[in-house]
Each structure stands twice: as C-alpha cells, then as structure tokens.
Motif scaffolding. Structure first.
Motif, mmCIF file in Angstrom:
data_model
loop_
_atom_site.group_PDB
_atom_site.id
_atom_site.type_symbol
_atom_site.label_atom_id
_atom_site.label_comp_id
_atom_site.label_asym_id
_atom_site.label_seq_id
_atom_site.Cartn_x
_atom_site.Cartn_y
_atom_site.Cartn_z
ATOM 1 N N ILE A 227 0.725 -1.148 -0.005
ATOM 2 C CA ILE A 227 -0.169 0.096 -0.138
ATOM 3 C C ILE A 227 0.782 1.293 0.038
ATOM 4 O O ILE A 227 0.535 2.245 -0.547
ATOM 5 C CB ILE A 227 -0.723 0.021 1.232
ATOM 6 N N ARG A 228 2.014 1.070 0.896
ATOM 7 C CA ARG A 228 2.860 2.440 0.894
ATOM 8 C C ARG A 228 3.494 2.756 -0.482
ATOM 9 O O ARG A 228 3.480 3.821 -0.851
ATOM 10 C CB ARG A 228 3.980 2.066 1.666
ATOM 11 N N ALA A 229 3.731 1.702 -1.268
ATOM 12 C CA ALA A 229 4.197 1.809 -2.745
ATOM 13 C C ALA A 229 3.061 2.544 -3.510
ATOM 14 O O ALA A 229 3.640 3.508 -4.476
ATOM 15 C CB ALA A 229 4.659 0.459 -3.434
ATOM 16 N N VAL A 230 1.990 1.897 -3.316
ATOM 17 C CA VAL A 230 0.947 2.780 -4.282
ATOM 18 C C VAL A 230 0.835 4.121 -3.863
ATOM 19 O O VAL A 230 0.626 5.082 -4.714
ATOM 20 C CB VAL A 230 -0.313 1.974 -3.982
ATOM 21 N N LEU A 231 0.781 4.497 -2.559
ATOM 22 C CA LEU A 231 0.464 5.986 -1.933
ATOM 23 C C LEU A 231 1.771 6.797 -2.721
ATOM 24 O O LEU A 231 1.709 7.929 -2.727
ATOM 25 C CB LEU A 231 0.488 5.692 -0.557
ATOM 26 N N ARG A 232 3.099 6.054 -2.556
ATOM 27 C CA ARG A 232 4.186 6.864 -2.882
ATOM 28 C C ARG A 232 3.945 7.283 -4.483
ATOM 29 O O ARG A 232 4.313 8.509 -4.812
ATOM 30 C CB ARG A 232 5.309 6.295 -2.903
ATOM 31 N N ASP A 233 3.409 6.294 -5.082
ATOM 32 C CA ASP A 233 3.149 6.858 -6.661
ATOM 33 C C ASP A 233 2.120 7.915 -6.804
ATOM 34 O O ASP A 233 2.285 8.972 -7.574
ATOM 35 C CB ASP A 233 2.570 5.797 -7.558
ATOM 36 N N ARG A 234 0.958 7.631 -5.835
ATOM 37 C CA ARG A 234 -0.174 8.652 -6.186
ATOM 38 C C ARG A 234 0.110 9.962 -5.467
ATOM 39 O O ARG A 234 -0.308 11.105 -6.113
ATOM 40 C CB ARG A 234 -1.486 8.057 -5.472
ATOM 41 N N TYR A 235 0.876 10.033 -4.581
ATOM 42 C CA TYR A 235 1.154 11.433 -3.881
ATOM 43 C C TYR A 235 2.751 11.843 -4.290
ATOM 44 O O TYR A 235 3.420 12.473 -3.535
ATOM 45 C CB TYR A 235 1.291 11.057 -2.233
ATOM 46 N N ALA A 236 3.076 11.452 -5.295
ATOM 47 C CA ALA A 236 4.814 11.541 -5.861
ATOM 48 C C ALA A 236 5.017 12.993 -5.913
ATOM 49 O O ALA A 236 6.180 13.319 -5.705
ATOM 50 C CB ALA A 236 4.871 10.694 -6.989
ATOM 51 N N TRP B 202 3.985 15.246 -4.212
ATOM 52 C CA TRP B 202 3.960 15.922 -2.822
ATOM 53 C C TRP B 202 5.497 15.871 -2.193
ATOM 54 O O TRP B 202 6.199 15.140 -2.602
ATOM 55 C CB TRP B 202 3.075 15.283 -1.819
ATOM 56 N N SER B 203 5.894 17.047 -1.323
ATOM 57 C CA SER B 203 6.963 17.288 -0.803
ATOM 58 C C SER B 203 7.569 16.159 -0.023
ATOM 59 O O SER B 203 6.771 15.302 0.778
ATOM 60 C CB SER B 203 7.159 18.588 0.069
ATOM 61 N N PRO B 204 8.719 15.794 0.151
ATOM 62 C CA PRO B 204 9.251 14.693 1.290
ATOM 63 C C PRO B 204 8.706 14.752 2.708
ATOM 64 O O PRO B 204 8.239 13.878 3.304
ATOM 65 C CB PRO B 204 10.662 14.886 1.092
ATOM 66 N N ARG B 205 8.602 16.081 3.153
ATOM 67 C CA ARG B 205 8.004 16.304 4.597
ATOM 68 C C ARG B 205 6.670 16.141 4.590
ATOM 69 O O ARG B 205 6.084 15.547 5.641
ATOM 70 C CB ARG B 205 8.339 17.966 4.917
ATOM 71 N N MET B 206 5.773 16.134 3.382
ATOM 72 C CA MET B 206 4.522 15.599 3.459
ATOM 73 C C MET B 206 4.358 14.306 3.467
ATOM 74 O O MET B 206 3.417 13.530 3.853
ATOM 75 C CB MET B 206 3.834 16.574 2.402
ATOM 76 N N LEU B 207 5.357 13.583 2.488
ATOM 77 C CA LEU B 207 5.201 12.172 2.395
ATOM 78 C C LEU B 207 5.345 11.376 3.807
ATOM 79 O O LEU B 207 4.803 10.456 3.824
ATOM 80 C CB LEU B 207 6.076 11.864 1.103
ATOM 81 N N GLN B 208 6.190 11.955 4.401
ATOM 82 C CA GLN B 208 6.333 11.299 5.644
ATOM 83 C C GLN B 208 4.872 10.979 6.469
ATOM 84 O O GLN B 208 4.751 10.073 7.158
ATOM 85 C CB GLN B 208 7.171 11.872 6.631
ATOM 86 N N MET B 209 4.056 11.782 6.340
ATOM 87 C CA MET B 209 2.653 11.777 7.045
ATOM 88 C C MET B 209 1.779 10.430 6.116
ATOM 89 O O MET B 209 0.999 9.915 6.961
ATOM 90 C CB MET B 209 2.084 13.078 7.122
ATOM 91 N N ILE B 210 2.309 10.312 5.058
ATOM 92 C CA ILE B 210 1.574 9.219 4.233
ATOM 93 C C ILE B 210 2.126 8.047 4.215
ATOM 94 O O ILE B 210 1.513 6.885 4.279
ATOM 95 C CB ILE B 210 1.382 9.706 2.744
ATOM 96 N N THR B 211 3.572 8.037 4.588
ATOM 97 C CA THR B 211 4.166 6.440 4.203
ATOM 98 C C THR B 211 5.086 6.006 5.602
ATOM 99 O O THR B 211 5.688 4.821 5.596
ATOM 100 C CB THR B 211 5.220 6.551 2.939
#
Length: 384
Positions: free
Chosen positions: A253-262, A264-273
């Motif tokens: 799921i994290r891999a899918v989310l990294r693609d969908r939120y690609a 977004w900035s790294p500081r925001m991606l930490q809240m996602i993954t």
C-alpha cells in the motif's frame, strides 16, 4: 395495545456508543429505567477510534443535561481547536488559532468520552456480548429482541443507537448505507514527539488539512502523544484489492501511495508512508438523503442509525443531541408513543437539513481550500 407511560415502560437501547449511553444517562437522571445491549464482549474489546470535537450548541448541550459538562472540560483539549491548512509542499496557507478561553468545540479522545459516559450510568445498565439479530412483534408492541446467542427479550421501546449497520433500522426503514465515492485510509503515529517530531511539528496541537484537488489528507492530534492521519482519495470502494493487495500488505500500500502522492514534498510524504503499523481502510458511507420513515410507536433511531453522513464533525454531536432530546421527550410525555412522535418531529427535519448540506461533503476534503460546513470541518468522528 395502549402505549405505556415511559416510567412503566421496558426501554431497550441497542448500542453502547456515545449516543446510546447519553440517552441512558439522561433517562436515569429523570428516574426512568433503561437497559443497553451491546454486541462487544466488554467495554475494552476494541479501540474506540480517534479524537472528536463536541460543540457548544449540540454535544455540550447533551453533556450538560447529563450532568457531565464539567467532567468533560476536565478531560478535553481546547488547544485541539487549532486548524492548519497546508499545500502539497507543507507550507501553511491558513492558520486558525483558538483564543485562550475558547471552548466552543474542544477535542476529546473518543475512548475518553465513552468511558466518561459509561462510568456515569448505573452499574449493570449495559449488557455486553448481546449482538442483536432481529426484532419481531407487532408495531404497537410489545416487541421482542432476538440476539445472536439465542436469547430473547420483550420490550416496549427499541432505540437503535447501533451505528451505520444498524440491526434496528430494518424494523422501520429499508435504507442501507451507500458508498460516497470517497475513501479514507487511516494511518497511526505513536509517541510522536519522540519518534515522529517532524510530523508533530507539521500537525501542531490540533488538526491539519492538505489537498491538491485530487487527493488529500487530514491529520488530527489525539491524546497520549498520538496522531491519526486520514488519507483522502476518490477511488473505487475495492481499490486495495483491485491493486492486488490486502489491508495487511503495508509495504504494498505504501508503494501505491508513494506513486499517487509522488508530487507532494518529502516532508508531507512522511505523513503518508511512515506510519506505525498497518493502514485502516475506511470507505465513506452515507444513508440516502433524506432518510425518513413512517412513525412506529415502539421503534426509533438516533445517530448514525438514523442519519449516517460523511464524517465532517457532526456525527457524534448529532447523536448525543438526538439521545438527549429523546430521553427528555420520554421524561415529559404521557406515553412512549407521544414521546417518540415529539422526538422525531424535531430530529428528522434537523437531520435532513444537515444531511443535505453535507451530502457531497467528503469531496470538499480534496479541495485546496479549507472545507467550510458552518465551521464543522473535522472528519472521522465515528467509526463506520
């Protein structure tokens, strides 16, 4: 059968959530006996969910009638009223900070609220491990409750406070919850000040929302140094299995989310993954609008059982106001039938008006602007 006086009636509440327990507490304060049945084997059988805000014009009204308002304020987090709006880069574009004495809608963990209400009712009020199966008996009563364990109970009034998938609702309405097209994916972060300090700084003491028009997130500070983040997506209800995954496949799921939120900035991606543990899939369901039913002298509904809406800060507040008004109607009416009529004459128009305002509300959480639902923009106050 003649409708009994409430003081002499056998009143059964299905569901020991905030709505059901508020109703029981107010009834008992007015000298009316009541029994609550809940399917969970005990009060600690499952996590009660995240934080919620109780509003001065509904949830707090119910707590005042229940004699619990001061106890609520002793537990609540007024600082949780802070709201941050951010863009996909993590830049704060709007910042709402409550005044030092602001108490219009302070936050409280759902588990704390449940415990407060549960401890306030008389010992033995709640019968645990009693999952309702069906209701039988004539519309004018008495009704018979059939539980999954094979036992039955005869009662004069059934109050459905059993949420989205109510087993009481079919006695008065054929309506079932429908998928709104928007899904939340819940992520948990524990010991955030030590383990996730950057996320704690981004979210602050209250809530934070970010979106790019197609996808979004809503973060909420909980008690106990926890944060819950809800990833908001417009997806098919079976999007996880359609990608060949299960909810236990956190890395997938994290891999899918990294693609969908690609983007977004790294500081925001930490809240996602960078969440602790698995994600929780929460497709957003709602009952048809309007949802009404023909009056029944022996069955009524409150909260999500009556008016399931997108989780935008009104669910528990309306459930508790429903519960309070129903209990007061029973305390003041000559018969149970009269009380149910009086309650529904107020509750149904109010819930219809609110449901119409929020009918497509979950879509607004994908917008880059701050959602505005009469200042009720806090999602996920009830589990589906």
């Amino acid at each position: 059968m003649n409708s009994p006086e409430p003081a002499n009636a056998r009143i059964s509440i299905i569901g020991a959530g905030p709505g059901g327990l508020t109703c029981a507490r107010v009834l008992q304060r007015r000298g009316i006996a009541v029994t609550v049945y809940d399917r969970d084997p005990g009060p600690d059988a499952r996590n009660q969910g995240g934080t919620l805000d109780l509003h001065a014009d509904n949830g707090q009204v119910a707590l005042r009638e229940a004699g619990l308002l001061d106890a609520f304020f002793a537990l609540a987090r007024p600082e949780g009223q802070e709201m941050r709006q951010m863009d996909a880069a993590g830049t704060i574009t709007s910042h709402q900070i409550p005044a030092p004495d602001e108490l219009f809608k302070p936050e409280i963990d759902r588990g704390q609220l449940r415990d407060l209400l549960l401890e306030s009712v008389q010992p033995g009020t709640v019968h645990w491990g009693r999952a309702l199966d069906t209701i039988s008996g004539p519309a004018d009563g008495p009704r018979r409750l059939h539980f999954a364990d094979g036992t039955t109970v005869e009662t004069d009034l059934v109050i459905g406070a059993d949420g989205a998938f109510s087993r009481v609702r079919p006695a008065v309405s054929p309506a079932v919850p429908e998928y709104t097209g928007v899904s939340f994916l819940e992520a948990w972060f524990s010991d955030v000040e030590n383990r996730h300090p950057a996320i704690a700084e981004l979210v602050g003491p209250g809530s934070a929302h970010a979106a790019d028009g197609e996808r979004g997130l809503f973060a909420q500070r909980n008690g106990g140094n926890h944060i819950r983040i809800y990833l908001v997506q417009r997806v098919p209800v079976d999007w996880i299995s359609a990608d060949g995954l299960t909810t236990e496949d956190t890395d997938g799921i994290r891999a899918v989310l990294r693609d969908r939120y690609a983007h977004w900035s790294p500081r925001m991606l930490q809240m996602i993954t960078e969440n602790d543990g698995p994600y929780v899939d929460r497709p957003i369901l709602a009952l048809p609008v309007p949802h009404t039913w023909d009056h029944d002298a022996t069955v009524t509904l409150l909260g999500d059982a009556a008016h399931l809406m997108p989780p935008l800060g009104v669910g528990v507040n309306l459930a508790m106001l429903d519960a309070c008004e129903l209990a007061l109607a029973l305390a003041n009416a000559p018969t149970v039938d009269d009380a149910v009529r009086a309650y529904e004459s107020t509750m149904l128009p109010r819930s219809t008006e609110t449901a119409e305002a929020l009918e497509h509300g979950a879509e607004h959480l994908l917008s880059t602007g701050i959602p505005d639902f009469d200042d009720d923009a806090q999602p996920v106050d009830s589990a589906h």
